[in-house]
Design a protein around this motif. Structure first.
Motif, mmCIF file in Angstrom:
data_model
loop_
_atom_site.group_PDB
_atom_site.id
_atom_site.type_symbol
_atom_site.label_atom_id
_atom_site.label_comp_id
_atom_site.label_asym_id
_atom_site.label_seq_id
_atom_site.Cartn_x
_atom_site.Cartn_y
_atom_site.Cartn_z
ATOM 1 N N PRO A 137 -15.461 73.257 41.552
ATOM 2 C CA PRO A 137 -16.137 74.206 41.234
ATOM 3 C C PRO A 137 -16.316 74.183 43.340
ATOM 4 O O PRO A 137 -16.382 73.303 44.506
ATOM 5 N N LEU A 138 -17.123 75.939 43.798
ATOM 6 C CA LEU A 138 -17.472 75.881 45.029
ATOM 7 C C LEU A 138 -18.504 75.411 45.393
ATOM 8 O O LEU A 138 -19.251 75.440 46.524
ATOM 9 N N TYR A 139 -19.545 74.955 44.480
ATOM 10 C CA TYR A 139 -20.837 74.400 44.331
ATOM 11 C C TYR A 139 -20.934 73.560 45.341
ATOM 12 O O TYR A 139 -21.525 72.714 45.425
ATOM 13 N N VAL A 140 -19.916 72.392 45.052
ATOM 14 C CA VAL A 140 -19.996 71.137 45.301
ATOM 15 C C VAL A 140 -18.748 70.494 45.843
ATOM 16 O O VAL A 140 -17.996 71.371 45.458
ATOM 17 N N ALA A 142 -17.132 68.432 49.427
ATOM 18 C CA ALA A 142 -17.245 68.538 51.070
ATOM 19 C C ALA A 142 -16.187 69.621 51.293
ATOM 20 O O ALA A 142 -16.415 70.738 52.829
ATOM 21 N N SER A 143 -14.956 69.509 50.748
ATOM 22 C CA SER A 143 -14.480 71.045 50.583
ATOM 23 C C SER A 143 -14.881 72.077 50.429
ATOM 24 O O SER A 143 -14.116 73.948 51.421
ATOM 25 N N SER A 144 -15.121 72.402 49.632
ATOM 26 C CA SER A 144 -15.936 73.561 48.500
ATOM 27 C C SER A 144 -16.324 74.084 50.129
ATOM 28 O O SER A 144 -16.707 75.559 50.061
ATOM 29 N N LYS A 145 -17.689 73.277 50.501
ATOM 30 C CA LYS A 145 -18.648 73.652 51.406
ATOM 31 C C LYS A 145 -18.094 74.872 52.960
ATOM 32 O O LYS A 145 -18.024 75.329 53.558
ATOM 33 N N VAL A 146 -16.752 73.728 52.979
ATOM 34 C CA VAL A 146 -16.055 74.410 53.815
ATOM 35 C C VAL A 146 -15.589 75.858 53.936
ATOM 36 O O VAL A 146 -16.048 76.220 54.740
ATOM 37 N N LEU A 147 -15.064 75.961 52.592
ATOM 38 C CA LEU A 147 -14.128 76.827 52.763
ATOM 39 C C LEU A 147 -15.649 77.721 52.692
ATOM 40 O O LEU A 147 -15.070 79.368 52.601
ATOM 41 N N MET A 148 -16.602 78.269 52.071
ATOM 42 C CA MET A 148 -17.794 78.865 51.486
ATOM 43 C C MET A 148 -17.923 79.221 52.776
ATOM 44 O O MET A 148 -18.683 80.040 53.503
ATOM 45 N N ALA A 149 -18.324 78.180 53.808
ATOM 46 C CA ALA A 149 -19.317 78.097 54.757
ATOM 47 C C ALA A 149 -18.610 78.726 56.028
ATOM 48 O O ALA A 149 -19.267 79.616 56.984
ATOM 49 N N VAL A 169 -28.090 72.649 41.405
ATOM 50 C CA VAL A 169 -28.356 72.882 42.889
ATOM 51 C C VAL A 169 -28.865 74.171 43.233
ATOM 52 O O VAL A 169 -28.971 75.284 43.129
ATOM 53 N N ASN A 170 -29.694 73.703 44.331
ATOM 54 C CA ASN A 170 -30.377 74.422 44.883
ATOM 55 C C ASN A 170 -29.245 75.795 45.805
ATOM 56 O O ASN A 170 -29.080 74.721 46.853
ATOM 57 N N LYS A 171 -30.401 76.346 46.284
ATOM 58 C CA LYS A 171 -29.345 77.615 46.592
ATOM 59 C C LYS A 171 -29.624 78.004 48.281
ATOM 60 O O LYS A 171 -28.389 78.173 48.922
ATOM 61 N N GLU A 172 -31.317 77.498 48.165
ATOM 62 C CA GLU A 172 -31.324 77.506 49.525
ATOM 63 C C GLU A 172 -31.329 75.874 50.507
ATOM 64 O O GLU A 172 -30.619 75.776 51.165
ATOM 65 N N VAL A 173 -30.721 75.204 49.631
ATOM 66 C CA VAL A 173 -30.600 73.902 50.636
ATOM 67 C C VAL A 173 -29.112 74.446 50.892
ATOM 68 O O VAL A 173 -28.317 73.555 51.952
ATOM 69 N N TYR A 174 -28.144 74.825 49.633
ATOM 70 C CA TYR A 174 -26.581 75.195 50.138
ATOM 71 C C TYR A 174 -26.516 75.801 50.432
ATOM 72 O O TYR A 174 -25.870 75.210 51.844
ATOM 73 N N TYR A 186 -17.227 71.087 59.873
ATOM 74 C CA TYR A 186 -17.259 69.622 59.439
ATOM 75 C C TYR A 186 -17.742 69.504 58.743
ATOM 76 O O TYR A 186 -19.252 69.756 58.442
ATOM 77 N N ALA A 187 -17.571 68.989 57.202
ATOM 78 C CA ALA A 187 -17.927 68.641 56.133
ATOM 79 C C ALA A 187 -18.462 67.403 55.744
ATOM 80 O O ALA A 187 -17.420 66.986 55.272
ATOM 81 N N ILE A 188 -19.223 66.790 54.450
ATOM 82 C CA ILE A 188 -19.204 64.925 54.541
ATOM 83 C C ILE A 188 -19.838 65.483 53.203
ATOM 84 O O ILE A 188 -20.772 65.693 53.077
ATOM 85 N N SER A 189 -19.100 64.871 52.091
ATOM 86 C CA SER A 189 -19.946 64.375 50.421
ATOM 87 C C SER A 189 -19.326 63.369 50.109
ATOM 88 O O SER A 189 -18.807 62.671 49.925
ATOM 89 N N VAL A 190 -20.311 62.414 49.773
ATOM 90 C CA VAL A 190 -20.632 61.016 48.823
ATOM 91 C C VAL A 190 -20.841 61.313 47.617
ATOM 92 O O VAL A 190 -22.160 61.902 47.314
ATOM 93 N N GLU A 191 -20.061 60.983 46.993
ATOM 94 C CA GLU A 191 -20.612 61.355 45.526
ATOM 95 C C GLU A 191 -20.633 62.414 44.586
ATOM 96 O O GLU A 191 -22.129 62.443 43.894
#
Length: 249
Positions: A137-140, A142-149, A169-174, A186-191
């Motif tokens: 999915p694109l909502y969670v 690091a790579s998903s968020k890079v692609l959408m950023a 997943v809160n849309k405003e936070v996203y 860049y994006a970072i994700s932990v678990e």
């Protein structure tokens, strides 16, 4: 032929002989190159400096050894019958894996998902296993968020309107995260998506500035803490830049 032209030809031949030394070796010291080519050290030093300046070789400051540079891969694309980035990027992904000693993955955005189109797994016993072809999915992540950023506003709004968007997943936070990622590069994700796994990702742009893919390094959280992932960012960005130069369109 004039003496000047003969000298120029000899210099070109010697430079090519130096490059050919790397056919069977990944890295070589200056003395090793001198021995293989039969050239004196001062000549090898001058030619290596020229080749390094043009990007055909690069020197590792820690080992003081040389390896082929990104310009060689750019030339190689003219011989490759495929313009598919997942194929063109393999050598650079392998180099990055060896440098960081963690799994390297490449993702495309296809519709409302990201797809892992290439992966080079770490050689460590405990490593991130990244199956090629996995759709995520694109909502969670690091790579998903890079692609959408770096996606268009229309594409972003389409994703936000997806009826399958999870309530967790809160849309405003996203959106705030995407803006920060766009600013930082860049994006970072932990678990976020998978327990025990962390990842850091950067965008890959073509020469014309088109978003091609997301490049990521991932591994177990026992090794991939936030500090280490931030330290990986410069290497990731350098690799992404070299990859982008291989994409013509």
């Amino acid at each position: 032929m004039s003496d000047e032209k003969k000298s120029t030809v000899r210099a070109a031949e010697r430079a090519l002989d130096i490059l050919l030394c790397f056919v069977d070796e990944g890295s070589l010291g200056m003395m090793e190159i001198a021995e293989r080519t039969g050239l004196n050290k001062s000549t090898v030093f001058r030619l290596l400096a020229t080749l390094e300046g043009k990007g055909f070789v690069k020197r590792d400051s820690e080992t003081d050894k040389y390896q082929l540079g990104f310009r060689v891969w750019e030339l190689a694309t003219s011989l490759n019958q495929s313009d598919e980035p997942a194929v063109l990027f393999l050598p650079e992904m392998e180099r990055l894996r060896d440098e960081l000693d963690e799994t390297v993955s490449l993702y495309y955005r296809i519709g409302k998902e990201r797809v892992r189109v290439q992966a080079i797994e770490s050689k460590q016993a405990i490593r991130r296993v990244a199956p090629v072809g996995a759709r995520l999915p694109l909502y969670v992540g690091a790579s998903s968020k890079v692609l959408m950023a770096y996606a268009s506003e229309e594409e972003l709004q389409e994703l936000l309107a997806d009826p399958d968007w999870p309530d967790s997943v809160n849309k405003e936070v996203y959106l705030e995260q995407l803006q920060r990622i766009h600013d930082d590069g860049y994006a970072i994700s932990v678990e976020e998506r998978e327990a025990g796994t962390a990842a850091v990702s950067v965008p890959v742009f073509s020469r014309q500035g088109r978003l091609v893919a997301a490049l990521a390094v991932s591994g177990p959280v026992s090794r991939m803490n936030v500090k280490k992932m931030v330290q990986c960012v410069p290497s990731l960005k350098e690799s992404a830049q070299r990859m982008g130069k291989l994409v013509r369109a």
